[in-house]
Design a protein around this motif. Structure first.
Motif, PDB file in Angstrom:
ATOM      1  N   LEU A 293      77.726 -58.400   9.883  1.00 47.32           N
ATOM      2  CA  LEU A 293      76.926 -58.922   8.905  1.00 47.32           C
ATOM      3  C   LEU A 293      77.969 -60.796   8.705  1.00 47.32           C
ATOM      4  O   LEU A 293      77.589 -61.768   8.583  1.00 47.32           O
ATOM      5  CB  LEU A 293      77.882 -58.473   7.550  1.00 47.32           C
ATOM      6  N   GLU A 294      79.175 -60.191  10.118  1.00 44.89           N
ATOM      7  CA  GLU A 294      78.994 -62.026  10.054  1.00 44.89           C
ATOM      8  C   GLU A 294      79.218 -62.688  10.650  1.00 44.89           C
ATOM      9  O   GLU A 294      78.625 -63.604  10.466  1.00 44.89           O
ATOM     10  CB  GLU A 294      80.967 -62.170  10.596  1.00 44.89           C
ATOM     11  N   PHE A 295      78.062 -62.662  11.826  1.00 47.39           N
ATOM     12  CA  PHE A 295      77.158 -63.422  12.893  1.00 47.39           C
ATOM     13  C   PHE A 295      76.288 -63.132  12.421  1.00 47.39           C
ATOM     14  O   PHE A 295      75.301 -64.636  12.316  1.00 47.39           O
ATOM     15  CB  PHE A 295      77.222 -62.344  13.717  1.00 47.39           C
ATOM     16  N   ARG A 296      75.333 -62.720  11.168  1.00 46.60           N
ATOM     17  CA  ARG A 296      74.414 -63.000  10.522  1.00 46.60           C
ATOM     18  C   ARG A 296      75.174 -63.977   8.804  1.00 46.60           C
ATOM     19  O   ARG A 296      73.581 -65.097   9.379  1.00 46.60           O
ATOM     20  CB  ARG A 296      73.580 -61.520   9.850  1.00 46.60           C
ATOM     21  N   ARG A 297      75.864 -63.745   8.339  1.00 47.73           N
ATOM     22  CA  ARG A 297      76.393 -64.573   7.641  1.00 47.73           C
ATOM     23  C   ARG A 297      76.221 -66.335   8.694  1.00 47.73           C
ATOM     24  O   ARG A 297      75.859 -67.497   7.708  1.00 47.73           O
ATOM     25  CB  ARG A 297      77.752 -64.253   7.452  1.00 47.73           C
ATOM     26  N   GLN A 298      76.615 -66.094   9.853  1.00 51.86           N
ATOM     27  CA  GLN A 298      76.861 -67.817  10.727  1.00 51.86           C
ATOM     28  C   GLN A 298      75.756 -67.902  11.284  1.00 51.86           C
ATOM     29  O   GLN A 298      75.731 -69.641  11.130  1.00 51.86           O
ATOM     30  CB  GLN A 298      77.965 -67.422  11.587  1.00 51.86           C
ATOM     31  N   THR A 299      74.397 -66.787  10.605  1.00 53.27           N
ATOM     32  CA  THR A 299      73.502 -67.748  11.480  1.00 53.27           C
ATOM     33  C   THR A 299      71.886 -67.707  10.188  1.00 53.27           C
ATOM     34  O   THR A 299      71.015 -68.475  11.410  1.00 53.27           O
ATOM     35  CB  THR A 299      72.773 -66.584  12.524  1.00 53.27           C
ATOM     36  N   HIS A 300      72.449 -67.257   9.410  1.00 55.02           N
ATOM     37  CA  HIS A 300      71.524 -67.487   7.964  1.00 55.02           C
ATOM     38  C   HIS A 300      72.121 -68.694   7.107  1.00 55.02           C
ATOM     39  O   HIS A 300      73.276 -68.426   6.708  1.00 55.02           O
ATOM     40  CB  HIS A 300      71.471 -66.209   7.633  1.00 55.02           C
ATOM     41  N   PRO A 301      71.529 -69.502   6.054  1.00 52.41           N
ATOM     42  CA  PRO A 301      71.760 -69.815   4.966  1.00 52.41           C
ATOM     43  C   PRO A 301      72.582 -68.990   4.318  1.00 52.41           C
ATOM     44  O   PRO A 301      72.033 -67.871   3.886  1.00 52.41           O
ATOM     45  CB  PRO A 301      70.519 -70.432   4.663  1.00 52.41           C
ATOM     46  N   ARG A 302      73.311 -69.606   3.921  1.00 47.47           N
ATOM     47  CA  ARG A 302      73.887 -68.757   1.981  1.00 47.47           C
ATOM     48  C   ARG A 302      73.113 -68.296   1.110  1.00 47.47           C
ATOM     49  O   ARG A 302      72.802 -69.589   0.922  1.00 47.47           O
ATOM     50  CB  ARG A 302      75.151 -69.555   2.432  1.00 47.47           C
ATOM     51  N   ARG A 303      73.013 -68.008   0.303  1.00 47.29           N
ATOM     52  CA  ARG A 303      72.253 -67.970  -1.044  1.00 47.29           C
ATOM     53  C   ARG A 303      73.235 -68.131  -1.521  1.00 47.29           C
ATOM     54  O   ARG A 303      74.955 -67.885  -1.889  1.00 47.29           O
ATOM     55  CB  ARG A 303      71.911 -66.197  -1.438  1.00 47.29           C
ATOM     56  N   PRO A 304      72.252 -68.800  -3.468  1.00 48.88           N
ATOM     57  CA  PRO A 304      74.037 -69.124  -4.509  1.00 48.88           C
ATOM     58  C   PRO A 304      74.380 -68.449  -4.640  1.00 48.88           C
ATOM     59  O   PRO A 304      73.798 -67.494  -5.131  1.00 48.88           O
ATOM     60  CB  PRO A 304      72.555 -70.105  -4.947  1.00 48.88           C
TER      61      PRO A 304
END
Length: 313
Positions: A293-304
């Motif tokens: 999940l952390e690597f996904r967070r770092q490679t995809h934009p964060r949602r509001p």
């Protein structure tokens, strides 16, 4: 990386990933401690602590001199200040009890108690410094705690020494404090602090050791115990922990208590119980999911509205 008003510098992401890798490697080095210790025939814990600490200190001094030169190394010791001294004390109160606890309980019990470090580090960082912890990290921490409860529940019987468990808890608390201080004072290089910790441990153990004489075989394992397991592990941790949030560093450190019993099982046939295996599986799954999940967070934009892990300050 840009996401609806939130910009995360690429250099920050690279530094954070570097920190993840270094902290994981430190946990890997530390996980060999129990397996190496079981090879040492000398029964005097203080003799083992002395030589392990001496070799670790020698390695860390050589590492800093190679990296920063003599003048740079001396400057690092001068500049570490009280935060460095605090980290040194934390490592003293984690390395010494580890050796003593081996005489009272199994390697699995000692290491698996340390799975509580992420929760302790997150709570300490939140309580003392207001460091935010994401929901994903809290969920991973709770899963790790659930796994450790399963593992420890199998050891709650008369044959388990309360001294061994108490020392294991002290180790966990000390490592959590070291993680928080290293992250909080990220501008302070903590390698000299870890080196100071090994020096203090050697000074404490010297007058308590029954003898400094050990066999050539034992000295070889003590060298590995000090240089590879303790010294290299400390150098990797001190370098990487300042690049990631305290809760994440502590969570990655959980690989040590997870892998440690496996090495002892494979090498020394110290077989863990069924509950230990089940609990370890829960911990391992939680770590893998959180890292993914952390690597996904770092490679995809964060949602509001979604709160992520705080980036290194």
């Amino acid at each position: 990386m840009v996401s609806r008003g939130v910009t995360v510098p690429l250099s920050t992401l690279r530094e954070e990933r570097k920190g993840w890798l270094l902290v994981f490697l430190s946990a890997l080095m530390w996980s060999f401690g129990g397996a190496i210790a079981r090879f040492i025939e000398n029964s005097d814990s203080w003799t083992v602590i002395f030589w392990r600490s001496v070799w670790a200190a020698a390695f860390l001094v050589c590492f800093m001199v190679w990296r920063d030169g003599w003048r740079g190394t001396l400057k690092l010791f001068r500049d570490m200040g009280l935060p460095g001294v605090a980290v040194a004390i934390c490592f003293v109160t984690s390395s010494i009890p580890f050796i003593i606890a081996l005489a009272y309980t199994t390697v699995a019990n000692i290491l698996l108690m340390q799975a509580g470090v992420p929760l302790l580090a997150a709570l300490i960082a939140w309580a003392l410094f207001g460091e935010k912890v994401s929901r994903a990290t809290w969920a991973a921490i709770l899963a790790v705690i659930a796994g450790i409860v399963v593992m420890v529940s199998d050891s709650l019987h008369a044959t388990v020494s309360p001294i061994g468990n108490a020392l294991a808890l002290l180790i966990a608390f000390s490592l959590a404090m070291a993680t928080v201080f290293t992250r909080r004072y990220a501008n302070v290089r903590m390698t000299p602090a870890t080196c100071l910790g090994t020096m203090i441990a050697a000074v404490v153990a010297a007058p308590l050791a029954s003898s400094f004489e050990v066999t050539g075989r034992d000295m070889g394992f003590l060298f590995a115990f000090g240089v590879v397991n303790l010294g290299l592990g400390l150098a990797l941790f001190a370098t990487g922990a300042r690049l990631v949030p305290a809760a994440v560093a502590a969570l990655l450190g959980t690989f040590e208590p997870l892998l440690g019993p496996i090495w002892v099982w494979l090498i020394h046939n110290e077989v863990p119980s069924a509950r230990t295996i089940i609990g370890g599986t829960i911990v391992f799954a939680a770590l893998l999911v959180h890292i993914g999940l952390e690597f996904r967070r770092q490679t995809h934009p964060r949602r509001p509205g979604v709160t992520g892990m705080p980036s290194p300050s």
